[in-house]
Motif scaffolding. Structure first.
Motif, short mmCIF file in Angstrom:
data_model
loop_
_atom_site.label_atom_id
_atom_site.label_comp_id
_atom_site.label_asym_id
_atom_site.label_seq_id
_atom_site.Cartn_x
_atom_site.Cartn_y
_atom_site.Cartn_z
N PHE A 1 -28.43 -24.61 13.29
CA PHE A 1 -29.76 -25.22 14.55
C PHE A 1 -29.58 -26.14 14.75
O PHE A 1 -29.62 -26.92 13.95
N CYS B 1 -32.60 -28.54 17.22
CA CYS B 1 -33.42 -28.08 17.24
C CYS B 1 -34.76 -28.98 16.98
O CYS B 1 -34.96 -29.81 15.81
N SER B 2 -35.54 -28.80 18.15
CA SER B 2 -36.91 -30.15 17.68
C SER B 2 -37.89 -28.50 17.87
O SER B 2 -38.89 -29.62 17.20
N ASP B 3 -37.56 -27.70 17.98
CA ASP B 3 -38.97 -27.23 17.99
C ASP B 3 -39.18 -26.35 17.44
O ASP B 3 -39.13 -24.92 16.98
N PHE B 4 -39.14 -25.82 15.85
CA PHE B 4 -39.61 -25.24 14.68
C PHE B 4 -40.18 -23.63 15.34
O PHE B 4 -39.29 -22.87 15.08
N ARG C 1 -40.38 -21.89 17.62
CA ARG C 1 -39.79 -21.71 19.29
C ARG C 1 -38.52 -21.04 18.10
O ARG C 1 -38.25 -19.99 17.92
N LEU C 2 -38.17 -21.91 17.49
CA LEU C 2 -36.82 -21.18 16.53
C LEU C 2 -37.15 -20.48 15.20
O LEU C 2 -36.45 -19.04 15.38
N SER D 1 -38.24 -17.33 17.06
CA SER D 1 -36.62 -16.78 17.67
C SER D 1 -36.44 -15.32 17.18
O SER D 1 -35.86 -14.50 16.99
N GLY E 1 -26.26 -22.04 21.52
CA GLY E 1 -27.22 -23.26 21.08
C GLY E 1 -26.81 -23.87 19.58
O GLY E 1 -27.47 -24.30 18.28
N TYR E 2 -26.73 -22.63 18.77
CA TYR E 2 -25.70 -22.45 17.23
C TYR E 2 -24.76 -22.30 16.96
O TYR E 2 -24.04 -21.80 18.00
#
Length: 101
Positions: free
Chosen positions: A9, A11-14, A16-17, A20, A77-78
């Protein structure tokens, strides 16, 4: 021999991850520290053909050979890679490390 699916992934918003992943049915089990050693020739011939020879020590010691991904998918996005992986448990990781050096 088996197949391993690897998901990476960006991402910068863990938080949110994590939400999800939880919404998708994933669940946290436990944290494990891994010590990984990767081996190759001085010329990098394994890396050159996309292979990885790794000695991992975590809850158990495992010697693993990963071959290039058979498939790659990108979505939302992944990236998902499917590797062919051959592995065996090692009873003495220090001796195996010495042998591989």
């Amino acid at each position: 021999m088996g197949l391993e699916q690897e998901v990476k992934f960006v991402c910068s918003d863990f938080d949110r991850l994590r939400r999800s992943l939880t919404d998708s049915g994933a669940r946290y089990e436990h944290k494990v520290f891994e010590h990984n050693r990767v081996y190759d020739t001085a010329q990098g011939s394994l890396r050159e053909v996309g292979k990885l020879l790794r000695l991992r020590v975590a809850e158990r010691a495992v010697l693993c050979l990963k071959t290039p991904p058979k498939s790659r998918e990108e979505d939302h996005g992944y990236q998902v890679k499917t590797w062919e992986e051959t592995q065996t448990r090692i009873s003495d990781p220090s001796a195996m490390h010495s042998l591989l050096q």
